[in-house]
Design an enzyme around this catalytic site. Sequence first.
Site, PDB file in Angstrom:
ATOM      1  N   GLU A 103       0.821  -1.191   0.000  1.00  0.00           N
ATOM      2  CA  GLU A 103       0.000   0.000   0.000  1.00  0.00           C
ATOM      3  C   GLU A 103       0.867   1.258   0.000  1.00  0.00           C
ATOM      4  O   GLU A 103       1.971   1.265   0.544  1.00  0.00           O
ATOM      5  CB  GLU A 103      -0.946   0.000   1.210  1.00  0.00           C
ATOM      6  N   CYS A 123       6.915  -6.801   7.053  1.00  0.00           N
ATOM      7  CA  CYS A 123       8.027  -6.237   7.828  1.00  0.00           C
ATOM      8  C   CYS A 123       8.417  -7.239   8.909  1.00  0.00           C
ATOM      9  O   CYS A 123       7.555  -7.912   9.466  1.00  0.00           O
ATOM     10  CB  CYS A 123       7.604  -4.913   8.468  1.00  0.00           C
ATOM     11  N   CYS A 344      -0.599   6.610   9.652  1.00  0.00           N
ATOM     12  CA  CYS A 344       0.638   5.998  10.132  1.00  0.00           C
ATOM     13  C   CYS A 344       0.346   4.720  10.914  1.00  0.00           C
ATOM     14  O   CYS A 344      -0.476   4.708  11.826  1.00  0.00           O
ATOM     15  CB  CYS A 344       1.377   7.005  11.017  1.00  0.00           C
TER      16      CYS A 344
END
Length: 355
Positions: A103, A123, A344
């Site tokens: 994304e 991640c 975020c």
Amino acid sequence: MSITDGRECDKMKKNLQGLTIEELQEFAAELGEATFRGKQLFRWINGKGEKDFDRMTDFSLKLREKLKEKAYVGGVRVSSEQHDEHDGTRKFLFGLEDSNAVEGVFMKYRYGNSLCVSSQVGCRMGCIFCASALDGLVRNLTAGEMADQVYEAERHTGESINHIVVMGMGEPFDNYENLKTFLELLHHPDGKNLGYRNITVSTSGIVPAMKRFAEDFPQVNLAISLHRLEDAGRSRIMPVNRAYPLEELLQTAGWYTERTGRRITFEYTLIRGENDGPEDVALMKEKLSRMLFHVNLIPLNKVEETGLEGSSRKRAEEMAAELNSCGIPATVRRELGGDIDGACGQLRQKKTILE
């Protein structure tokens, strides 16, 4: 020919996306062409974001046919898009050639348009508050896949992007070589010609890469995800702290500012009851000194799987006011993309099939 057959055919060709100008010149020579054709290819791919050889109008028909036979321009494709009507933020799902997806987020500011770019599928840093880490690391993105997020976002918005933040999915410094090439591609005068000072790279605190980054890209902005200023607590919410503890991280940050003369941004995500108390403010006052920095306070954005709650905006503004009153520059991040899970910490791994 089916879509699947087309992909298999492409695998037999050379992907030109992400190649440096020198590599494209070598490719031109392999085709029996003058090396300046490689420079022209670079301009089309990285300056104009073009993927269709038929639109590269300064090539002869014969050369365009030769290119279609031997090569293709890959990268990413916009698989879906969400638009936050409140603030104009647009979140893209970028499909990759292996059916994974990442994304990216397009944001509008007074100073121009910014794109938040992903550097990995997933991640492996394991920060407990971040959606990107929920399923671990799948793979690194190539430099071309990173760069093409920018080109595709420009194509779909019809607007120029003049600021880049590498703060999407992944830890950029865990994919350093591809990050390096990506930055060089964007900066190259025959490509997008984006100034290094218009680019920010965020890290969770991989110290050796921070040192290398200071030497390689002293003009690129550095942001460090800090989130806590006490070792045991930071190690619990950010496992990277076990490898590079706070003292080492802050010493390196101080060295970085002296070496580059550039200000660091310390990103500090506020988790209710975890790192937003008076003692946390006291630790910031105690430890964040004698270096060039700015604190960016970010109330945690909701990720259902984590079970964590963000601090209120009121609490964030109170902390910023207290820090500023004692000479520590601090702001509260403007909230963008919350309605589309584009804020975020909310970007996550997905799979898609490119059609």
